[in-house]
Write an enzyme that holds these catalytic residues in place. Structure first.
Site, mmCIF file in Angstrom:
data_model
loop_
_atom_site.group_PDB
_atom_site.id
_atom_site.type_symbol
_atom_site.label_atom_id
_atom_site.label_comp_id
_atom_site.label_asym_id
_atom_site.label_seq_id
_atom_site.Cartn_x
_atom_site.Cartn_y
_atom_site.Cartn_z
ATOM 1 N N LYS A 41 0.844 -1.203 0.000
ATOM 2 C CA LYS A 41 0.000 0.000 0.000
ATOM 3 C C LYS A 41 0.878 1.252 0.000
ATOM 4 O O LYS A 41 2.089 1.164 0.262
ATOM 5 C CB LYS A 41 -0.926 -0.013 1.217
ATOM 6 C CG LYS A 41 -0.225 -0.012 2.579
ATOM 7 C CD LYS A 41 -1.267 0.041 3.691
ATOM 8 C CE LYS A 41 -0.647 -0.104 5.067
ATOM 9 N NZ LYS A 41 -1.606 0.227 6.121
ATOM 10 N N ARG A 137 -9.970 0.049 15.098
ATOM 11 C CA ARG A 137 -9.998 0.817 13.848
ATOM 12 C C ARG A 137 -11.159 0.348 12.978
ATOM 13 O O ARG A 137 -12.148 1.057 12.856
ATOM 14 C CB ARG A 137 -8.637 0.644 13.142
ATOM 15 C CG ARG A 137 -8.408 1.552 11.974
ATOM 16 C CD ARG A 137 -6.957 1.617 11.542
ATOM 17 N NE ARG A 137 -6.393 0.335 11.099
ATOM 18 C CZ ARG A 137 -5.158 0.183 10.634
ATOM 19 N NH1 ARG A 137 -4.347 1.230 10.555
ATOM 20 N NH2 ARG A 137 -4.717 -1.000 10.256
ATOM 21 N N HIS A 167 -5.760 -7.530 13.172
ATOM 22 C CA HIS A 167 -4.503 -6.761 13.094
ATOM 23 C C HIS A 167 -4.074 -6.386 14.508
ATOM 24 O O HIS A 167 -4.899 -5.968 15.319
ATOM 25 C CB HIS A 167 -4.749 -5.494 12.254
ATOM 26 C CG HIS A 167 -3.519 -4.688 11.967
ATOM 27 N ND1 HIS A 167 -2.365 -5.251 11.459
ATOM 28 C CD2 HIS A 167 -3.245 -3.364 12.101
ATOM 29 C CE1 HIS A 167 -1.460 -4.295 11.295
ATOM 30 N NE2 HIS A 167 -1.963 -3.149 11.677
ATOM 31 N N ARG A 223 0.938 -10.692 6.735
ATOM 32 C CA ARG A 223 0.956 -9.474 5.919
ATOM 33 C C ARG A 223 2.249 -8.728 6.260
ATOM 34 O O ARG A 223 2.363 -8.086 7.293
ATOM 35 C CB ARG A 223 -0.287 -8.629 6.213
ATOM 36 C CG ARG A 223 -1.594 -9.397 6.017
ATOM 37 C CD ARG A 223 -2.807 -8.533 6.306
ATOM 38 N NE ARG A 223 -2.773 -7.929 7.619
ATOM 39 C CZ ARG A 223 -3.253 -8.478 8.738
ATOM 40 N NH1 ARG A 223 -3.833 -9.668 8.690
ATOM 41 N NH2 ARG A 223 -3.163 -7.850 9.876
ATOM 42 N N TYR A 269 15.753 31.607 3.461
ATOM 43 C CA TYR A 269 14.578 32.396 3.877
ATOM 44 C C TYR A 269 14.644 32.748 5.362
ATOM 45 O O TYR A 269 15.014 31.914 6.189
ATOM 46 C CB TYR A 269 13.293 31.599 3.643
ATOM 47 C CG TYR A 269 12.866 31.533 2.196
ATOM 48 C CD1 TYR A 269 12.484 32.690 1.512
ATOM 49 C CD2 TYR A 269 12.833 30.326 1.526
ATOM 50 C CE1 TYR A 269 12.080 32.624 0.183
ATOM 51 C CE2 TYR A 269 12.432 30.249 0.204
ATOM 52 C CZ TYR A 269 12.056 31.406 -0.463
ATOM 53 O OH TYR A 269 11.662 31.333 -1.768
ATOM 54 N N CYS A 315 14.072 25.065 1.607
ATOM 55 C CA CYS A 315 13.142 25.713 0.672
ATOM 56 C C CYS A 315 12.299 24.635 -0.017
ATOM 57 O O CYS A 315 12.446 23.449 0.249
ATOM 58 C CB CYS A 315 13.917 26.495 -0.383
ATOM 59 S SG CYS A 315 15.198 27.563 0.283
ATOM 60 N N ASP A 317 12.407 23.548 -3.096
ATOM 61 C CA ASP A 317 13.124 22.665 -4.022
ATOM 62 C C ASP A 317 14.618 22.545 -3.745
ATOM 63 O O ASP A 317 15.323 21.853 -4.473
ATOM 64 C CB ASP A 317 12.999 23.180 -5.464
ATOM 65 C CG ASP A 317 11.700 23.881 -5.702
ATOM 66 O OD1 ASP A 317 10.689 23.182 -5.826
ATOM 67 O OD2 ASP A 317 11.687 25.126 -5.702
HETATM 68 N N1 PMH Z 1 -1.890 -5.369 7.948
HETATM 69 C C1 PMH Z 1 -2.572 -4.239 8.129
HETATM 70 C C2 PMH Z 1 -4.061 -4.302 8.279
HETATM 71 C C3 PMH Z 1 -1.912 -3.000 8.179
HETATM 72 O O1 PMH Z 1 -2.619 -1.883 8.347
HETATM 73 C C4 PMH Z 1 -0.488 -2.989 8.045
HETATM 74 C C5 PMH Z 1 0.310 -1.745 8.141
HETATM 75 C C6 PMH Z 1 0.183 -4.203 7.857
HETATM 76 C C7 PMH Z 1 -0.554 -5.391 7.819
HETATM 77 C C8 PMH Z 1 1.668 -4.293 7.716
HETATM 78 O O2 PMH Z 1 2.301 -3.930 8.906
HETATM 79 P P1 PMH Z 1 3.880 -3.800 9.005
HETATM 80 O O3 PMH Z 1 4.266 -2.743 8.038
HETATM 81 O O4 PMH Z 1 4.132 -3.412 10.405
HETATM 82 O O5 PMH Z 1 4.430 -5.136 8.628
HETATM 83 N N2 PMH Z 1 -0.386 -0.597 8.415
HETATM 84 C C9 PMH Z 1 0.127 0.544 8.910
HETATM 85 C C10 PMH Z 1 -0.679 1.626 9.233
HETATM 86 O O6 PMH Z 1 -1.978 1.633 9.072
HETATM 87 N N3 PMH Z 1 0.032 2.609 9.741
HETATM 88 O O7 PMH Z 1 1.288 2.209 9.766
HETATM 89 C C11 PMH Z 1 1.371 0.934 9.248
#
Ligand code: PMH
Length: 385
Positions: A41, A137, A167, A223, A269, A315, A317
């Protein structure tokens, strides 16, 4: 592809062989029947989603996880056929888009199932039911909510329950108590689930921290996010070092101007920095629009294998650096990564900004081209500009 694919002297280098290495390290730590889903993601945590996804799948990942339907569609459009899970909420009106492209989605609301727009001619929509065991969440929290949702899913012939998941909020912390509490809640929900749902589903619970620290607790797949990129999820896990990791991301630039400035002259600046004596000042073509935010004033960068401080305000850039001597225009500047015996890690930048390493590659903006390197060879350059 050649380096001329972009026309500025700042770039991110993403080492795909490090990503492959990190996946292999985790594979050796997990039970042989636990699969890896690569979390790509947010443009693969800023690294480049299509390239990281393809590399992860080559290295043995069995699927991909993203947050948004748009992210999943981008990967499908790139020709990726592996399973893709959208871990965030999608609009029920968009359910048919996911079904048509064989994208699995996260579901946790009975109303969502009722309102999902699906076409009877398409293949059934694959859903992963999210259980909120303490992250607070998204997800169902009680067996009553589960029963209501399952009966809706059961009645809906256009959906197929593929998996259930949760999670963890604290899997990277020293104290295991809350992690264990979440496990307990998961087990409680799962024993109810088994009584009321006879068909087989997959189960996935672990992120990087849980999968590296508690491989025997892991179910059908994990994951794997932050540590696939070579970063430990916290200082605690970094100290424990359950597996060895290689960071994939470095940020490079070059000096585009070098000058000798007399004492008591101002830089940038607001004229907030004054030279104390005669100083060599270099200009680096990277700024807050690239994600190198103003709070990084005072942070060091590497030039000629040595550390030099950023002086004056950053700045949009460009920023300025105080050099210990004259360097030629074109000299490499490393903001994240190694030069000779010195290195500046993602963790050091995160500490300087009082944040977590996850945030740093995500904040390096689309303006900075991503150069993909595999075993020392440039294999691709992604420059959205
Ligand atoms: N699964 C879910 C639902 C997640 O939101 C995330 C990471 C992962 C797996 C992977 O976690 P890891 O990168 O610690 O292995 N999500 C996020 C988050 O929402 N903010 O920071 C990491």
């Amino acid at each position: 592809m050649s380096i001329e694919a972009f026309y500025r002297d700042s770039w991110v280098e993403v080492d795909l062989s490090s990503i492959e290495y990190n996946i292999n390290q985790l594979k050796q730590r997990l039970r042989p029947d636990t699969k890896i889903f690569a979390v790509v993601k947010a443009n693969a945590y800023g690294h480049g989603d299509e390239q990281v996804a393809e590399c992860a799948l080559r290295a043995g990942a069995k699927g991909l996880a993203v947050s948004l339907l748009d992210e999943a569609l981008k990967l499908r459009d790139a020709g990726i056929e592996a399973p893709i899970l959208v871990m965030g909420w999608i609009r029920p009106g968009d359910a048919h888009v996911a079904a048509e492209r064989d994208i699995s989605v996260t579901v946790f609301q009975a109303d969502w199932v009722k309102n999902a727009r699906l076409s009877p001619s398409a293949k059934p929509l694959k859903i992963h039911m999210k259980w909120d065991t303490g992250m607070g969440r998204i997800g169902i929290r009680t067996t009553d909510e589960m029963d209501e949702l399952l009966s809706m899913i059961h009645k809906n012939k256009l959906m197929e329950l593929e998996a259930v998941f949760t999670h963890f909020a604290t899997a990277d912390e020293e104290d295991y108590a809350y992690y264990e509490e979440q496990q307990k809640r998961f087990d409680h929900l799962f024993s109810h689930f088994k009584r009321v749902w006879s068909r087989n589903v997959e189960i996935h619970t672990g992120n990087s921290a849980a999968s590296m620290r508690f491989p025997d607790h892991m179910k059908h797949f994990v994951r794997f996010g932050i540590s696939m990129y070579g970063l430990y999820p916290s200082g605690v896990v970094k100290k424990e070092r359950p597996i060895d990791l290689k960071p994939a991301f470095s940020l490079q630039s070059r000096l585009i101007h070098v000058k000798k400035v007399p004492a008591n002259e101002s830089i940038s600046y607001g004229a907030t920095y004054q030279t104390e004596s005669e100083e060599w000042i270099g200009t680096v073509p990277l700024g807050y629009a690239d994600g190198w935010i103003r709070k990084l004033q005072g942070m060091e960068v590497l030039v000629g294998g040595k550390r030099h401080p950023i002086v004056g305000r950053i700045c949009m850039d460009q920023f300025m650096v105080r050099l210990d001597q004259e360097y030629p225009v074109g000299t490499m500047v490393t903001l994240i990564g190694k030069q000779e015996h010195q290195s500046i890690s993602m963790d050091e930048v995160a500490d300087y900004l009082e944040t977590i390493n996850y945030e740093i590659p995500c904040m390096i903006s689309y303006r900075v081209p991503r150069m993909f390197v595999d075993h020392g060879n440039i294999v691709e350059i992604d420059n959205p500009l």
